[in-house]
Design an enzyme around this catalytic site. Sequence first.
Site, PDB file in Angstrom:
ATOM      1  CB  THR B  50      -0.897   0.003   1.264  1.00 41.70           C
ATOM      2  OG1 THR B  50      -1.627  -1.219   1.300  1.00 41.70           O
ATOM      3  CG2 THR B  50      -1.853   1.178   1.260  1.00 41.70           C
ATOM      4  CE1 TYR B 140       7.724  -8.888  13.481  1.00 38.81           C
ATOM      5  CE2 TYR B 140       5.640 -10.064  13.701  1.00 38.81           C
ATOM      6  CZ  TYR B 140       6.708  -9.392  14.270  1.00 38.81           C
ATOM      7  OH  TYR B 140       6.766  -9.235  15.636  1.00 38.81           O
ATOM      8  CE  LYS B 172      -0.725  -7.032   5.140  1.00 41.42           C
ATOM      9  NZ  LYS B 172      -0.496  -5.852   4.291  1.00 41.42           N
ATOM     10  CB  ILE B 213      -0.676  -5.705   8.722  1.00 42.14           C
ATOM     11  CG1 ILE B 213       0.041  -6.161   9.996  1.00 42.14           C
ATOM     12  CG2 ILE B 213       0.135  -4.613   8.009  1.00 42.14           C
ATOM     13  CD1 ILE B 213       1.411  -6.815   9.743  1.00 42.14           C
TER      14      ILE B 213
END
Lengths: 308, 308
Positions: B50, B140, B172, B213
């Site tokens: 994003t 992550y 994620k 997230i």
Amino acid sequence: MKGKPNFSGVIAPVVTPFGEDGAPDVDRFIEHAEWLLENGCTGLAPFGTTSEANSLGLDERMELLEELVDGGVDPAKLMPGTGSCSVADAAILTQHAVDLGCGGVLMLPPFYYKNPSEEGIVRFFADVVDDVGDDRLRIYLYHIPQVAQVGFPLPLIARLKQEFPGTVVGLKDSSGDWANTKAILDAHPDLEIFPGSELFLLQGLRAGAAGCISATANVGARAMRRLVDGWEGPDADKMQEEISAIRLTIQAFPVIPTLKALIAHYREDPGWAEVRPPFVPLPRAEAERAITTLADKHGFRLDFAEAA
Amino acid sequence: MKGKPNFSGVIAPVVTPFGEDGAPDVDRFIEHAEWLLENGCTGLAPFGTTSEANSLGLDERMELLEELVDGGVDPAKLMPGTGSCSVADAAILTQHAVDLGCGGVLMLPPFYYKNPSEEGIVRFFADVVDDVGDDRLRIYLYHIPQVAQVGFPLPLIARLKQEFPGTVVGLKDSSGDWANTKAILDAHPDLEIFPGSELFLLQGLRAGAAGCISATANVGARAMRRLVDGWEGPDADKMQEEISAIRLTIQAFPVIPTLKALIAHYREDPGWAEVRPPFVPLPRAEAERAITTLADKHGFRLDFAEAA
């Protein structure tokens, strides 16, 4: 009508050797580049897909290109890959290549975000061309949709040519789809078009292609060059058959590790077989099978003794 | 059993504003990051999908992260995206984030070469972990197969966790596939798992997720935070319904340009709507339709006046 092309003939996307520390090996790289130019290649496209370019860091790419030019390779014969997902890094790499005098650059579209609009891709190239701001810039579009997932469809090619006349001058079509290559050749006789595989070399030359830019030119440029030089002669179809047989044998293996395994074998330099993640080296048994199949069935060998 | 997690709650992949010159706009960026932390976010994941991270240059990413920390944002709350196609650049970005004290990093797999082997991906992470060589590193994994085309299937997650215990600590899941998220949660209760969309926030929390997230946390973190704080209470299902309605409305538009158009509108700052190629700004009529639909149907508005 086309003017004198910047590039034609057999161009190798030079494989990138790594040293024991995992860093690109400059000496092996220059030695291989020079050998290619002495053994069939008319030009080199370092930092293509085959070069593991996207496994190299931004600085590593620029340093290797400088070493190549400093090492004596004529920059006019170089068409380095300078595409990136980001305008910023694509512009840095492209500016660097132009500053070194490279004859052209081979540019992927931004390939992270999928299904971009035509307008978005045009703006990407507009920003790069604007950032570089150099009349010497010659862009070759790099169409490899099965890997990048973002490609150059026909209407986009037409628009980029129209928006950047004299700057967007050619295209490498690695789609493996001859119908697509033929459609581009028919639509754009003024562009320098290179099929991404020598499987289409003779068909391409007959339809107006400038040559080919092929992974396997790293090991088979001589035979391709003979066809480029003799494609209008009586032996052309037979030459194409032999070239295709070798290509098909190699591409039945994982291409990049196999090319490196072949070079390692014939140079008697096992370190040449190293690849960077996400690739893994070819298992020894597979490498031996590739070498043996090529030698026994196709009389294929590499002669590095003839190198300068 | 899980120890105290590094991250939990609502984490926004911060959108990246650009100035008139096309460069990242540091002031707008810091202002938005601080507003997010004051309005629902427990952490920030700058340089996610994003954030147009892959449209930013390597240096731009590092400079923005430094500005964020210099600007006063607690680095322990930051989980910047540091993935790259190349080990070299991924290691540079990751080292930089660790040096700044970031609580974690969110890493894409190398995404240029498709269908990599499990071994190849493990070697990629091994090289990054080795190059960084810092016990503070917390990785992550960023699973977004519809964009990256290379993902983290269950066996790979298990292997990475096993190979890098205490370093690979979470994931994620932006697949949008709840069955996949649930399977990961069931298999790895010791990892901090974040669905990539608040559509799965309540389901996730009930199944052991650490939070979410989500792109739309850039404009809707407060409501998500209320659910994170009250998911065991009587209003949880109703809160999820309202959150989902807004999310579904936004994701019916091109998400990144729409988030920026919303911020531009409510900040009365048209420059906020700028995006980088290959994205293009949302056409004005589309932006107005998004704003009006969200306001009229869902009472959605952004209150920047409350920012510090």
